[in-house]
Design a protein around this motif. Structure first.
Motif, PDB file in Angstrom:
ATOM      1  N   SER A 104      46.383   1.033  91.185  1.00 25.89           N
ATOM      2  CA  SER A 104      45.116   0.401  90.126  1.00 25.89           C
ATOM      3  C   SER A 104      45.015  -1.043  90.599  1.00 25.89           C
ATOM      4  O   SER A 104      44.076  -1.784  90.849  1.00 25.89           O
ATOM      5  CB  SER A 104      45.092   0.604  88.974  1.00 25.89           C
ATOM      6  N   LYS A 117      26.750   3.689  88.022  1.00 23.96           N
ATOM      7  CA  LYS A 117      27.935   3.067  89.083  1.00 23.96           C
ATOM      8  C   LYS A 117      28.392   1.712  88.408  1.00 23.96           C
ATOM      9  O   LYS A 117      29.584   1.795  88.501  1.00 23.96           O
ATOM     10  CB  LYS A 117      27.220   2.577  90.387  1.00 23.96           C
ATOM     11  N   ALA A 118      27.441   0.847  88.004  1.00 22.17           N
ATOM     12  CA  ALA A 118      27.956  -0.373  87.354  1.00 22.17           C
ATOM     13  C   ALA A 118      28.839  -0.064  86.393  1.00 22.17           C
ATOM     14  O   ALA A 118      29.960  -0.783  85.969  1.00 22.17           O
ATOM     15  CB  ALA A 118      26.863  -1.294  86.744  1.00 22.17           C
ATOM     16  N   GLY A 121      36.983  -4.090  99.775  1.00 23.38           N
ATOM     17  CA  GLY A 121      36.851  -2.625  99.263  1.00 23.38           C
ATOM     18  C   GLY A 121      36.456  -1.620 100.335  1.00 23.38           C
ATOM     19  O   GLY A 121      36.930  -0.414 100.245  1.00 23.38           O
ATOM     20  N   GLU A 140      39.389  -5.643  95.752  1.00 27.73           N
ATOM     21  CA  GLU A 140      37.938  -5.468  95.347  1.00 27.73           C
ATOM     22  C   GLU A 140      37.521  -7.065  94.958  1.00 27.73           C
ATOM     23  O   GLU A 140      36.494  -7.456  95.313  1.00 27.73           O
ATOM     24  CB  GLU A 140      37.559  -4.634  94.226  1.00 27.73           C
ATOM     25  N   ASP A 195      36.242   1.304  84.914  1.00 27.31           N
ATOM     26  CA  ASP A 195      37.405   1.223  85.831  1.00 27.31           C
ATOM     27  C   ASP A 195      38.359   0.221  85.544  1.00 27.31           C
ATOM     28  O   ASP A 195      39.750   0.114  85.526  1.00 27.31           O
ATOM     29  CB  ASP A 195      37.121   1.429  87.144  1.00 27.31           C
ATOM     30  N   LYS A 196      37.946  -0.977  85.468  1.00 27.60           N
ATOM     31  CA  LYS A 196      38.683  -2.056  85.107  1.00 27.60           C
ATOM     32  C   LYS A 196      39.217  -2.150  83.873  1.00 27.60           C
ATOM     33  O   LYS A 196      40.369  -2.796  83.401  1.00 27.60           O
ATOM     34  CB  LYS A 196      37.647  -3.399  85.206  1.00 27.60           C
ATOM     35  N   MET A 229      32.243   1.155  87.303  1.00 23.59           N
ATOM     36  CA  MET A 229      33.023  -0.017  87.829  1.00 23.59           C
ATOM     37  C   MET A 229      33.946  -0.918  86.645  1.00 23.59           C
ATOM     38  O   MET A 229      34.854  -1.011  86.675  1.00 23.59           O
ATOM     39  CB  MET A 229      32.195  -0.899  88.620  1.00 23.59           C
ATOM     40  N   TYR A 230      33.073  -1.077  85.809  1.00 20.99           N
ATOM     41  CA  TYR A 230      33.374  -1.657  84.498  1.00 20.99           C
ATOM     42  C   TYR A 230      34.224  -1.012  83.834  1.00 20.99           C
ATOM     43  O   TYR A 230      35.516  -1.606  83.310  1.00 20.99           O
ATOM     44  CB  TYR A 230      32.149  -2.176  83.499  1.00 20.99           C
ATOM     45  N   ARG A 280      42.082   4.458  97.314  1.00 23.00           N
ATOM     46  CA  ARG A 280      41.141   4.787  96.091  1.00 23.00           C
ATOM     47  C   ARG A 280      41.400   6.155  95.862  1.00 23.00           C
ATOM     48  O   ARG A 280      41.138   6.728  94.623  1.00 23.00           O
ATOM     49  CB  ARG A 280      39.857   4.491  96.527  1.00 23.00           C
ATOM     50  N   GLU A 286      32.253  10.034  90.128  1.00 27.15           N
ATOM     51  CA  GLU A 286      31.727   9.396  91.117  1.00 27.15           C
ATOM     52  C   GLU A 286      31.556  10.225  92.336  1.00 27.15           C
ATOM     53  O   GLU A 286      32.481  10.547  93.187  1.00 27.15           O
ATOM     54  CB  GLU A 286      33.072   8.657  91.704  1.00 27.15           C
ATOM     55  N   LEU A 316      42.382  -3.296  92.481  1.00 29.73           N
ATOM     56  CA  LEU A 316      41.436  -4.413  91.730  1.00 29.73           C
ATOM     57  C   LEU A 316      41.541  -5.729  92.552  1.00 29.73           C
ATOM     58  O   LEU A 316      40.627  -6.342  93.005  1.00 29.73           O
ATOM     59  CB  LEU A 316      42.386  -4.783  90.488  1.00 29.73           C
TER      60      LEU A 316
END
Length: 1771
Positions: A1108, A1062-1063, A1120, A1115, A1069-1070, A1066-1067, A1129, A1051, A1112
């Protein structure tokens, strides 16, 4: 009496002509004896050989008595009577010199001088009056004092900028000439021992005087400044005169001697790094950014135009004074728009002095990296030119060169100092013991020699003696058995010891003196009787006392009275009462607490001072100062009143207090006077009063105080070194520096750091001592050329690496567990602790009362009535916690059992701790967290179930055995809780679901538990438990942690340009968050909350997972972009920390660190206190003075244009402040931190030195004496406090080692330990089968050649030659040299290939079993590849860097040299030993850097590229952040990074970035630079001292390797046995230290080596015997011999037993021969055959005895020794 006198002083005999004659006679006798001995030996060798050889008991050569060395003081036992012989020649005191022509003279200060008795200068005999006068002058103390003063005055003259007048020089030369001629007249010149030039210090004098005369007389030489510079060395003469200095210089010289190996290794390693650097970066730093020519000249231009354009410096990109280096590789620094990067333009950076173009410059760069001086600029240059991947080169150089080699030097200096100190301590102890003994002897003498009658004659004298003498007599009488005046004497039984002393040692001292010890025949007088008689006579002769004796008593009484009234204040009873009440108040613990708080608050007020303070605050501050001055003055006054002056001033702290109070009052009185604001600084000393109640501060002050004593001498040495180099620099380079003013080419005026006068020279040398030499050296080289290099390198090596390391060594030696314990033991009970204790007790009492009230109320609600509380009744309990009745707690030490044991013991266990009763332990630990307790039952039936301990060890099940009748008794685990660290016992099933309290209170829960659902739930929990315990579960989690950390690293700033990435991130990270939440839930189900939340690592997991979840949630609600959420973060960067607990190596280091945290924190606090004082002083001195007026280019304006602020603003210039300043204490802290780490300190110093008054424009060097403030701070704030970190960490290491030390070693003596270690090493080795010789004839010849030592030596020579040719290469070689070197390289490759091929033919498959051979093979293959691919690469344009990398492999050949150097092998061995630990510490450092890199990216992604940040070094991407943090882990360049990060902040406004950047960098530096890097140092020091200890004391693995290597020659099949007859040759064939040179027969017999069946000796037995012999140990613990099962090991005899058998055989032979002679009566016949008979008989008998052919051979070869049949000892 005369006789006694003669006896007393018979040690000293005047040196007369008779004495000289006697010496000559003794020399002649000795010479004759030697001649006779030679003749006798020659005769003996002709005697018949059957004579039995007597082993020669060779007496050790006599040695001089160290106590009587020249230059030492007389031993105490000789001091008596020496005064008569001061300055007169006497016969030599030392027996050793009795047959040498020497004599002694004793100086007035009892120093021994030794002279030669031959004629001085061939004409002056020892009795010549001229020589006698010279002797008297030489030994007079004033002589050396005058010489010292002359040297000091001369040194002062030498520091003058303008040299002194000619006649001054002549006066000094005259004095030195007088000194030298006196010494020459007294001693002689050189031919015999103890003459003038036999003393190295005199060489120095002689040299200096000769040069003085040369320059004076031979005017052709001119005033040779280079030669005159040597006058400075006179300063070294001080060392010869001051006694304490000699030991320090001794340690230094010893260290330099020992540094030989390290120096060789250092030069070797640096050469390798230099060669690698040369291959990789040669010519690389000359790449410049050039403006695109198409813009100016258009596309169509000729080559000449292009060359002219490109070489014009105006077209190059320039920032400041420097041209920017660029590169075309990936990750290299680029150029800005419209500029192109071109190679080989202009000069190298830094005036052309920084490059890798040839070996010299490359070596200088490597040395610069090793000493870490401004290495960040070199790092940046190379990485900008070549790309960031090249950071690896620097990592290696810093880790190996800087951290390892520099600290090896420290280790060696520390060891030398340590040994020197031990030696000094031993000498001092000896002298003290001798002095005591001498005093005892004199005391006994004085009592023995006084007979009763003698006493009566002298009674008058005794009576008129002073009272003190009487007291002394009474004391001695007390010691000697007591008299009737001392009925309570404790030493009555010392009479016997006194008597025995007389019989023993004292007789030796003077065997002929009857006064010393009465002869056995004389009547034995008891001392008691003598003393009693003496007292009786005193009483009897009372009427004859003189009037004087009565008068002499009078002044005594007056003195006592004055003492009583003035100092002790023993006045009226009322005053006593007042004193008592005052002392009750002032000595109370609460008053102490109040005073301590006052000190803290007062310090706070002093720290409030800042620039531009408002009036209100000023008033408050002044009032506070008055108030505190009043409080402290009152405290001092009341204490003096309570204690009386004499008792008050006995305590050092009280003296300190009163001194500060006095200064404060003086300051208040003199407030009006200008220039006395300096006195305000003394108020700061109040901070040190805290030390009284703060043990760590007290201890550290004590350590600094203790080192001060030793430091005194070291500081003088350091001062001398700095002085010599400063004056040398001034003399050598002063004239060259004038070129800065005169030469327009160099221009720019005189630099700040110059040799123009003594102050500047001193500061340059001081800067070099701090480790910064390179910049000053460049400045010097610009005007004085290459002569500066050796000067600066010498200063650096001697000043920084040796003398300064001695400082550190001294600090480390005074540190150590002993000093910590000592300071704790010294302390009287701490008043502050007592006050805190009272509060705790009060708190506990209140708590108890509240609990009692609650319980009483609760009981009322229940069925039973309340029983009144009495100490004996069982106490009520609530929820498993027990109430303590008032006064029954002992909170102070965390235990409550002392008082409870008097109570009804059935109601509680004797070992209960407060924590278990609900009271707090002092450390704040709860017992339940750390230890498994038994389940407890309370009277209410409520049971507080203690689960398994946090590590999951099984809870004890003994609770189940409790019967119902014991319900009221609490069952406790015995003993105190212990932290369960290591033994982890994994539980087979999870804890119960609900605590026992719940199930007992609510019966319905039990039914739920027992229902089907409940059982299913239990099974589910058991399944989850098994999942968490599975090995793949942890592996999976670690993988996830690493993956999520890697995702964080992606990042970076460019993420917004890559939407797909980036997408994905993010995915991901979840996903990771979900996985970690799942892991937490699984653990909750498996372990239950209690076990989970009692583990610190689980808490860490929990906090990170919670973060975390919060992120979440934020967001999902689109929050965010909130600042707080952004900050959270950033904390995701802590995720990698979770890996620590799961990685064994790292966990060990972290645990060690966590244990060191309290002590590190203490040192940090003490640092802050020390720095606070300097900070407040800095604020007083420099607040508001760093402001200046600058123009639009940010250049400071000259004072002629702008003089002060108003002028500046009126002319529309900018009035600005420096970013780093002293305007308040916080800023001062930051400035001092930069000074202490030597980063950015030059700018701060320049600002300080140019400062005038607030609001005035600074002027160049207006305030130059402020240098001293910084010098003092560096000595105390940096040398001391920062090095305390190393001290603390090493100390912590040692304590942990002690804790983990094996119990086995505690019960062994030192000798046994050494033997045990040697045996442990021996067990790990066993003989290898030697490589068999090939059957083929040619292969056999090759085998012989390649295994020969000469072959190896030849190859080594070739490698060295190869290294030299590599050094010759350089940038810009002429084609001829280039071509020649190419062919030479091919020749070398051919030689190495040939060697490799030959070895493979000779050794066959065994070649690859030797690691060095594999290494050689790889190097050869790579060299051939490089050679063959070179042409290929040139044709197909491949990056030349790749070619260079391959060329580097040639350097690998040089590494083979290590194999042959033993000293270096030891050093590398210590490195090898440290590697595992260093790897773990390296991992920890990498982890810290990883976390900080991610945090840095989050915080400073958008920072300006200014100062220390540019396009290659910034926080934009993870990798760039990482290489920047690596640079800063040595504290390099952090000041530039800080300036870059706060570039946006306006000088006089507050800004968040400033705070974040400062906190970020300072915490990173403290963690990495002060803690982790120091752990690295501690490990190296520890392992190095271990390795050298092994080498010095025991046998190293190397020695065992050598043994087995040699063994292979005698036992090619590795049977582990050799025949007995080869034993003598084998032990002779070994190398030191195991070798026994021939003739070694007797030694082998003495070693008693076992002999096995078939007359074979076992490999380990021989090694064992040789080891014992080397270590000199005989009684050694039995080490189990791990002999292999297949080897038949049956001992049948031993060498000693065999020798006895031979001896027995000899006796039998003789007896048999005698019997034969008698029987036949024909002696003649046997006389003729006597000789044969002995030999044959011997052989026959031995054959009969031993039935062994080998033994008979040995016996014929060797002689035997006559022994008694039962003798154990041979030779």
């Amino acid at each position: 009496m005369d006789e006694e006198g003669v006896e007393e002083y018979r040690t000293f005999r005047p040196f007369t002509r008779d004495s000289l004659f006697n010496i000559e006679r003794r020399i002649a006798e000795e010479h004759a004896a030697k001649e006779a001995h030679k003749l006798k030996e020659a005769g003996d060798s002709d005697d018949s050989e059957d004579e039995i050889e007597e082993p020669s008991h060779h007496e050790p050569d006599p040695k001089p008595n160290p106590k009587l060395e020249a230059g030492r003081k007389l031993p105490p036992s000789m001091e008596e009577g020496a005064s008569k012989f001061v300055g007169r020649p006497i016969e030599d005191l030392d027996e050793y010199y009795h047959n040498q022509k020497t004599f002694c003279v004793i100086g007035r200060d009892k120093t021994i001088y030794r002279f030669n008795a031959t004629n001085a200068l061939f004409i002056l005999s020892p009795f010549n009056p001229i020589r006698r006068v010279a002797l008297y002058i030489l030994v007079h103390p004033l002589f050396s004092v005058v010489v010292m003063l002359t040297i000091i005055v001369n040194c002062v003259f030498m520091t003058m900028t303008e040299g002194p007048e000619e006649y001054v020089e002549q006066i000094f030369t005259g004095i030195y000439t007088f000194e030298a001629s006196t010494k020459i007249l007294a001693r002689g010149i050189i031919l015999t021992p103890f003459t003038y030039l036999r003393d190295p210090w005199n060489w120095l004098d002689f040299f200096v005087i000769s040069i003085a005369y040369l320059t004076m007389w031979i005017k052709v030489l001119g005033n040779l400044s280079a030669l005159r510079t040597f006058r400075v060395l006179r300063a070294l003469k001080t060392v010869a005169v001051i006694p304490g200095l000699k030991t320090i210089v001794g340690a230094l010289l010893e260290a330099v001697r020992r540094l030989r190996d390290v120096m060789i290794l250092t030069v070797f390693v640096l050469s390798i790094f230099a060669l690698v650097g040369m291959q990789l970066y040669s010519g690389g730093l000359r790449q410049k950014c050039v403006m695109n020519w198409t813009i100016e000249l258009g596309p169509n231009i000729t080559d000449e135009e292009w060359l002219a354009f490109v070489n014009d410096t105006d077209h190059w990109w320039k920032e400041g004074d420097d041209y920017i280096v660029c590169g075309n590789g990936s990750g290299a620094g680029g150029c800005k728009e419209n500029f192109t990067c071109l190679p080989d333009l202009g000069d190298n950076p830094n005036f052309g002095y920084t490059s890798f173009d040839n070996f010299g410059w490359a070596l200088l760069c490597a040395f610069r990296l090793m000493t870490q001086d401004a290495w960040e600029s070199l790092y940046k240059l190379v990485l900008r030119a070549e790309g960031s991947a090249h950071a690896m080169y620097f990592v290696l150089v810093i880790l190996l060169g800087s951290f390892y080699l520099v600290n090896l030097i420290l280790a060696i200096v520390a060891m030398s100092y340590d040994e020197q100190q031990k030696q000094d301590a031993a000498d001092a102890a000896d002298e003290a013991a001798e002095r005591m003994e001498e005093e005892e002897r004199r005391e006994i003498l004085s009592q023995m020699t006084k007979s009763p009658s003698d006493a009566s004659f002298k009674s008058d004298q005794y009576n008129s003696d002073k009272a003190e003498d009487k007291e002394r007599v009474s004391l001695t009488s007390d010691q000697s058995g007591g008299s009737h005046l001392h009925p309570n004497s404790k030493k009555r039984d010392s009479v016997s010891s006194l008597g025995s002393g007389c019989v023993g040692d004292k007789q030796k001292m003077s065997p002929t003196n009857t006064f010393l010890c009465p002869s056995p025949t004389a009547a034995n007088v008891d001392i008691k009787d003598v003393m009693v008689l003496k007292d009786l006579i005193d009483h009897a002769s009372g009427h004859r006392r003189s009037f004087m004796s009565v008068v002499s008593v009078q002044p005594e009484a007056v003195r006592d009275k004055l003492m009583n009234y003035l100092c002790l204040w023993n006045c009226s009873p009322n005053f006593k009462k007042l004193q008592y009440f005052v002392s009750l108040f002032i000595m109370d613990a609460f008053v102490d607490l109040f005073i301590t708080l006052c000190i803290v608050v007062n310090t706070g007020f002093m720290a409030l001072d800042h620039w531009d303070m408002n009036e209100e605050l000023k008033r408050v501050s002044e009032f506070a100062n008055l108030l505190f001055t009043g409080i402290f003055a009152a405290e001092a006054f009341l204490k003096i009143l309570a204690l009386s002056p004499i008792n008050y001033f006995k305590d050092n702290w009280n003296v300190f207090d009163s001194f500060i109070v006095l200064l404060s009052l003086m300051e208040l009185m003199l407030e009006a006077l200008p220039g006395l604001s300096v006195l305000r600084a003394f108020r700061l000393l109040r901070v040190f009063k805290l030390a009284k109640s703060w043990p760590t501060l007290n201890m550290l002050i004590a350590i600094v105080g203790r080192t001060m004593g030793a430091l005194g001498n070291l500081t003088i040495v350091l001062g001398i070194v700095v002085f010599i180099f400063a004056v040398m620099g001034q003399q050598l380079f002063r004239d060259s520096y004038q070129r800065y003013n005169n030469d327009s080419d160099i221009g720019g005026g005189m630099p700040r750091w110059n040799f123009d006068d003594f102050l500047h020279s001193f500061m340059i040398i001081f800067r070099v001592l701090c480790g910064e030499w390179i910049e000053s050296m460049w400045g010097c080289m610009r005007v004085a050329g290459y002569s500066c290099v050796p000067f600066f390198l010498l200063t650096m090596v001697i000043g920084n690496l040796v003398v300064l390391n001695l400082f550190l060594a001294l600090l480390l030696s005074s540190f150590g567990a002993e000093s910590l314990q000592r300071s704790e033991a010294d302390d009287e009970p701490n008043k502050l602790a007592e006050a805190v204790d009272r509060f705790k007790r009060f708190g506990a009492w209140v708590k108890v009362k509240i609990i009692v009230c609650l319980k009483v109320k609760l009981r009322r609600k229940t069925k039973r009535p309340v029983i009144a509380l009495s100490p004996s009744s069982s106490r009520p309990e609530l929820n498993g916690k027990e109430a303590l009745a008032d006064g029954q707690t002992v909170v102070g030490n965390g235990k409550a059992y002392e008082l409870h044991q008097t109570q009804d013991t059935e109601s509680l266990s004797p070992n209960k701790t407060d924590a278990e009763k609900g009271l707090d332990l002092p450390d704040g630990e709860k017992v339940g967290e750390t230890t498994a307790l038994l389940p407890r039952r309370s009277s209410e039936g409520s049971m507080n179930k203690d689960s398994k301990s946090m590590l999951g060890s099984e809870a004890s099940s003994s609770a189940s055995s409790l019967s119902e009748s014991e319900k009221d008794i609490k069952v406790e685990a015995d003993g105190e809780p212990e932290i369960n660290e290591v033994d982890i016992v994994y539980v087979k099933e999870p804890d119960d679901c609900l605590c026992k309290v719940c199930t007992r209170k609510f019966k319905c829960l039990t039914t739920i538990e027992e229902s089907k659902t409940g059982q299913l739930w239990w099974k589910f929990r058991c399944f989850m438990f098994r999942v968490t315990e599975h090995k793949y579960f942890e592996t999976f989690i670690i993988t996830m942690i690493l993956a999520s950390s890697s995702a964080l690293a992606l990042e970076d700033e460019y993420l917004s340009e890559r939407p797909i990435l980036k997408a994905i991130l993010m995915y991901l990270d979840k996903c990771f968050t979900a996985i970690f939440i799942l892991e937490m839930l699984v653990k909750w189900v498996a372990f239950g909350f209690k076990t989970y939340f009692t583990d610190a690592w689980c808490w860490l997991d929990f906090i990170i997972v919670s973060l975390s979840i919060v992120l979440l949630a934020a967001e999902s609600f689109n929050l965010g972009d909130l600042g707080a959420i952004k900050a959270l973060r950033t904390l995701r960067a802590l995720r990698p920390l979770r890996a620590v607990s799961r990685w064994e190596g790292m966990r060990v280091v972290v645990n060690a660190l966590i244990k060191a945290i309290p002590s590190i924190f203490n040192v940090l606090l003490v640092c802050l206190v020390f720095w606070l004082i300097f900070g407040i002083m800095g604020v007083q001195l420099f607040a508001g003075k760093f402001h200046k007026c600058v123009d639009e280019n940010n250049e400071r304006l000259n004072i002629s244009i702008v003089d002060h602020r108003n002028q500046c603003e009126s002319q529309n210039y900018t009035w600005t402040n420096s970013k780093i300043n002293f305007d308040n204490v916080i800023n001062a802290y930051l400035a001092l931190f930069q000074v202490a780490t030597y980063k950015g300190w030059i700018d701060i110093m320049n600002d300080a030195i140019d400062s005038r008054q607030p609001n005035q424009q600074p002027l160049y060097e207006d305030n130059r004496y402020m240098y001293m403030y910084f010098v003092l701070f560096i000595i105390f704030g940096s040398f001391f406090t920062l090095n305390l970190f190393i001290g603390v960490i090493i100390d912590n290491f040692n304590q942990q080692k002690k804790k983990q030390g094996g119990s086995l070693e505690m019960f062994m003596t030192d000798d046994q330990k050494k033997y045990y270690m040697a045996m442990k090493r021996m067990q790990s080795k066993s003989p290898q089968k030697s490589i068999p010789k090939p059957k083929l004839w040619i292969a056999g010849v090759i085998f012989e050649v390649t295994t020969n030592q000469m072959f190896d030596i030849g190859i080594m020579v070739v490698i060295l030659l190869n290294m030299i040719t590599m050094m010759i290469e350089h940038e810009g070689m002429i084609p001829e040299i280039d071509e020649a070197l190419k062919y030479i390289n091919i020749v070398f490759i051919a030689i190495f290939t040939l060697e490799c091929v030959l070895k493979i033919i000779g050794l066959r498959q065994f070649y690859f079993k030797i690691p060095w051979n594999v290494f050689d093979f790889v190097v050869v293959i790579l060299s051939i590849l490089a050679l063959s691919l070179a042409g290929f690469f040139e044709n197909f344009f491949v990056s030349p860097t790749l070619l260079r990398v391959i060329r580097v492999f040639r350097v690998g050949r040089v590494l083979r040299l290590v194999k042959s150097a033993k000293g270096i092998r030891t050093l590398l061995f210590s490195l090898a030993v440290s590697l595992p630990a260093l790897f773990n510490i390296g991992l920890l450092l990498a982890l810290v850097m990883f976390i900080y890199a991610i945090m840095g990216m989050n915080f400073f992604m958008k920072a300006e590229e200014e100062y220390g940040l540019d396009d290659a070094f910034n926080f934009k991407t993870f990798f760039r952040s990482f290489i920047l943090l690596f640079q800063m882990c040595t504290s390099a360049g952090w000041d530039g990074v800080l300036n870059g990060l706060i570039a946006r902040c306006k000088p006089n406004e507050s800004c968040a970035e400033y705070t974040i950047a400062t906190m970020y960098l300072v915490t990173y530096l403290v963690i990495s630079f002060l803690v982790v890097v120091n752990m690295y140092i501690a490990v190296i020091l520890e392992n190095f001292s271990q390795a050298t200890e092994d080498v010095q004391q025991g046998l190293t693995p190397d020695d065992f390797d050598m043994y087995y290597e040699k063994w292979e020659k005698y036992d090619p099949d590795a049977t582990q046995y050799i025949p007995l007859d080869m034993l003598s040759d084998f032990v002779d064939f070994l190398e030191e230290p195991l070798q026994l040179q021939k003739p070694n027969h007797f030694m082998l017999v003495k070693l008693d080596i076992p002999i096995c069946e078939g007359d074979m000796c076992f490999c380990r037995d021989i090694l064992d015997a040789l080891t014992k012999n080397f270590l000199g140990t005989t009684e050694t613990p039995d080490i189990p011999q791990q002999t292999e099962a297949e080897t038949e090991y049956v001992v049948v005899s031993s060498t000693l037993k065999r020798q006895k058998e031979h001896y027995a055989a000899k006796i039998i032979q003789k007896a048999y021969r005698t019997f034969r002679r008698k029987k036949h009566g024909s002696e003649d016949e046997y006389e003729d055959n006597d000789e044969d008979c002995v030999d044959n008989g011997d052989a026959e008998t031995v054959v009969v005895e031993t039935t062994s052919s080998h033994a008979s051979d040995t016996t014929e070869q060797q002689k035997t020794v006559e022994l008694h049949a039962d003798s154990d000892i041979v030779a």
